[in-house]
Design a protein around this motif. Sequence first.
Motif, short mmCIF file in Angstrom:
data_model
loop_
_atom_site.label_atom_id
_atom_site.label_comp_id
_atom_site.label_asym_id
_atom_site.label_seq_id
_atom_site.Cartn_x
_atom_site.Cartn_y
_atom_site.Cartn_z
N ILE A 369 -25.15 -50.11 76.54
CA ILE A 369 -24.23 -49.67 76.34
C ILE A 369 -22.93 -49.57 76.04
O ILE A 369 -22.13 -48.09 74.99
N GLU A 370 -22.32 -50.81 75.33
CA GLU A 370 -21.83 -50.75 74.26
C GLU A 370 -21.92 -50.11 73.38
O GLU A 370 -20.87 -49.32 72.25
N CYS A 371 -23.23 -50.03 72.31
CA CYS A 371 -23.71 -48.94 71.57
C CYS A 371 -23.45 -47.54 71.32
O CYS A 371 -23.21 -46.66 71.07
N GLU A 372 -23.57 -47.00 72.86
CA GLU A 372 -23.13 -45.67 73.05
C GLU A 372 -21.96 -45.45 72.85
O GLU A 372 -21.20 -44.35 71.76
N ARG A 373 -20.63 -46.12 73.14
CA ARG A 373 -19.04 -46.51 73.36
C ARG A 373 -18.79 -46.42 71.81
O ARG A 373 -18.32 -45.85 71.33
N LEU A 374 -19.97 -47.78 70.50
CA LEU A 374 -19.82 -47.78 69.58
C LEU A 374 -19.64 -46.21 68.95
O LEU A 374 -19.58 -46.33 67.87
N GLN A 375 -21.06 -45.95 69.29
CA GLN A 375 -20.66 -44.44 68.13
C GLN A 375 -19.81 -43.08 69.25
O GLN A 375 -20.27 -41.93 68.68
N GLY A 376 -19.61 -43.46 70.59
CA GLY A 376 -18.63 -42.35 71.06
C GLY A 376 -18.86 -41.38 71.95
O GLY A 376 -18.65 -40.45 71.72
N PHE A 377 -20.18 -41.90 72.07
CA PHE A 377 -21.05 -41.41 73.09
C PHE A 377 -20.72 -41.65 74.89
O PHE A 377 -20.09 -42.83 74.91
N GLU A 378 -20.78 -40.40 75.75
CA GLU A 378 -20.69 -40.68 77.25
C GLU A 378 -22.10 -42.08 77.64
O GLU A 378 -22.68 -42.46 77.26
N GLU A 379 -21.30 -42.55 78.48
CA GLU A 379 -21.97 -44.30 79.14
C GLU A 379 -23.02 -44.22 79.74
O GLU A 379 -23.37 -42.65 80.57
N GLY A 380 -24.36 -43.91 78.98
CA GLY A 380 -25.30 -43.37 80.18
C GLY A 380 -26.06 -42.50 79.09
O GLY A 380 -27.41 -41.91 79.68
N TRP A 381 -25.99 -42.13 78.13
CA TRP A 381 -26.23 -41.33 77.51
C TRP A 381 -27.93 -41.43 76.83
O TRP A 381 -28.30 -40.46 77.12
N THR A 382 -28.09 -42.66 76.94
CA THR A 382 -29.80 -42.25 75.98
C THR A 382 -30.24 -43.18 77.09
O THR A 382 -31.66 -43.89 77.26
N ASP A 383 -29.70 -43.97 77.83
CA ASP A 383 -30.10 -43.92 79.37
C ASP A 383 -31.40 -43.27 80.24
O ASP A 383 -31.02 -42.42 81.57
N VAL A 384 -32.67 -43.12 79.75
CA VAL A 384 -33.56 -41.42 79.63
C VAL A 384 -34.33 -42.14 79.95
O VAL A 384 -35.66 -42.60 79.23
N PRO A 385 -35.36 -42.00 81.37
CA PRO A 385 -36.77 -42.95 81.45
C PRO A 385 -37.71 -41.78 80.09
O PRO A 385 -37.76 -40.82 79.64
N MET A 386 -38.69 -42.31 80.02
CA MET A 386 -39.99 -41.48 79.11
C MET A 386 -41.20 -41.24 80.18
O MET A 386 -41.84 -42.12 80.46
N GLY A 387 -41.10 -40.99 81.24
CA GLY A 387 -41.70 -39.98 81.94
C GLY A 387 -42.03 -40.61 83.36
O GLY A 387 -40.47 -40.92 83.71
N ASN A 388 -42.45 -41.91 83.74
CA ASN A 388 -42.23 -42.76 84.89
C ASN A 388 -41.35 -44.02 84.30
O ASN A 388 -41.81 -44.94 85.26
N LYS A 389 -41.70 -44.63 82.79
CA LYS A 389 -41.60 -45.63 82.15
C LYS A 389 -39.43 -44.80 82.23
O LYS A 389 -38.98 -44.72 81.71
N PRO A 390 -38.91 -46.49 82.99
CA PRO A 390 -37.65 -46.56 82.53
C PRO A 390 -37.35 -46.58 80.05
O PRO A 390 -37.67 -46.97 80.22
N ALA A 391 -36.18 -46.36 80.12
CA ALA A 391 -35.51 -46.15 78.53
C ALA A 391 -35.63 -47.95 78.23
O ALA A 391 -35.10 -48.31 79.14
N THR A 392 -36.26 -48.15 77.20
CA THR A 392 -36.43 -49.26 77.06
C THR A 392 -34.80 -49.30 76.18
O THR A 392 -34.08 -48.96 75.31
N ASP A 393 -34.38 -50.94 76.25
CA ASP A 393 -33.20 -51.58 75.18
C ASP A 393 -33.33 -50.85 73.60
O ASP A 393 -32.99 -50.90 72.74
N GLY A 394 -34.78 -51.49 73.44
CA GLY A 394 -35.40 -51.66 72.20
C GLY A 394 -34.66 -49.53 71.46
O GLY A 394 -34.81 -49.22 70.26
N ASN A 395 -35.55 -48.85 72.57
CA ASN A 395 -35.61 -47.47 72.11
C ASN A 395 -34.21 -47.09 71.99
O ASN A 395 -33.67 -46.26 71.24
N ARG A 396 -33.33 -47.51 73.15
CA ARG A 396 -31.67 -47.50 73.23
C ARG A 396 -31.25 -47.26 71.89
O ARG A 396 -29.96 -46.74 70.78
N TYR A 397 -31.44 -48.84 71.37
CA TYR A 397 -30.63 -49.45 70.20
C TYR A 397 -31.41 -48.41 68.61
O TYR A 397 -30.37 -48.00 68.06
N LYS A 398 -32.46 -48.06 68.74
CA LYS A 398 -33.25 -47.67 67.43
C LYS A 398 -32.70 -46.53 67.82
O LYS A 398 -31.96 -45.61 66.79
#
Length: 431
Positions: A369-398
């Motif tokens: 969530i801090e990295c989202e702010r550091l890029q200027g995105f809305e909080e939770g922009w990358t908190d998106v599941p892939m199918g029935n699996k929640p978003a991983t921190d690794g995918n969000r960081y990358k």
Amino acid sequence: MMRVLSTFSGISAASAAWKPLGFKFVGYCEPSAFPCHVLNKRVEATAPKYLPRGSDFNPRKYRTIVDGSVINFGDITQISDDDLRALGQVDVLEGGSPCQAFSISGLRRGLNDNRGNLALAFARLALRMREINGLRFIVWENVKGVLSDETNGFGCLLAALAGGEDPLVAPGKSWPNSGHVLAGATDDVDDVTVAWRVLDSQRFGLAQRRERVFLVASFDPALDAGSVLFEYDGQTWNPEAGDQTQKEDPGNRETGASGTRPTALIRGDSQASLSLDPDVAFCLTAHEAKEPTTVIHPKTVGTLCASGAGLARPAGQANELDFVVVHPRIVGTLQALKPKGSSGSDLDFTIVHTADGGGEYVCRRLMPIECERLQGFEEGWTDVPMGNKPATDGNRYKALGNSMSVPVMNYIGYRLLRAVTRVAEEERIAA
């Protein structure tokens, strides 16, 4: 209304920055699975139409993307002329081709790396769209290392966009931080202008040092690309950023040489003034715990990298800045600061007691969530599941490390829109 095709879209900082300005996105180009799910959720993009070869692009990774109202072409190298015709008029082609080929982490192989050659694929797409879609403008982004690439990928890109037959050559050992290319009209090619400039995210209200090259090209003879990226009125940078006011001489608008060989007017100063929105303010304060925690050090982090660990590096330095130091207001909520799926080791966070008994501090990694702010995105922009699996921190960081900074793109979009409006008004008055 400006109609945009986004390429190398990632999680689409361009959409987050330009949609509030009234831009309409007619398509995206992103083949990687996790960003595709983010695009589907945030901008209603379809599953990719074309996928590159390789196990990373197994069609099963996209099977849960079953809807979408805006096409995602996926691989830009497979877009057909029929695909382009179906889009109709497109005003802007936007994209940041893969930067790894021009970065230290990618061993700086430049055009000897297939990823580096995607910059030239971007240029070829732009020229096709100029003929098919009436393309007027290009916005391209990459790491600063592209300016000193030994294979001269940047000079090849400039020549391709400006209609030159041979690559342009830097005036010194590397290309300067800003520049302006003018190509004179011929029987086959109208006036083309190309401008580039290194912009740093920390000058746009973000607590991140992130220098990136932004290039704008104009196929519209009535609008000079330099009028989008350069300001000549002497306005200052954000004074809190610490830079002194610098003015840039607009120079003389010279015509290009005969034929398709462009004339380059090089400006060596990228520190010209910017108009900033005083209301833009992003910080590192985290709100995952019951009470917020305040970052003590550093106040401005290094460049976010496309690392699964969410690392940040100070610009121009070799050492890694992996952690931030925070002062929790309630010590009992430290467990809530741990990244999802962490092992519980002391690498997640470390409690530091001050020698004078002044309190406890926590040394921990940046959170998504801090990295989202550091890029200027809305909080939770990358908190998106892939199918029935929640978003991983690794995918969000990358995904966030690969992205552009939203306020910087907002600035460029605003400047482009203002320049287009000004030209249209001048033409209306002249008529």
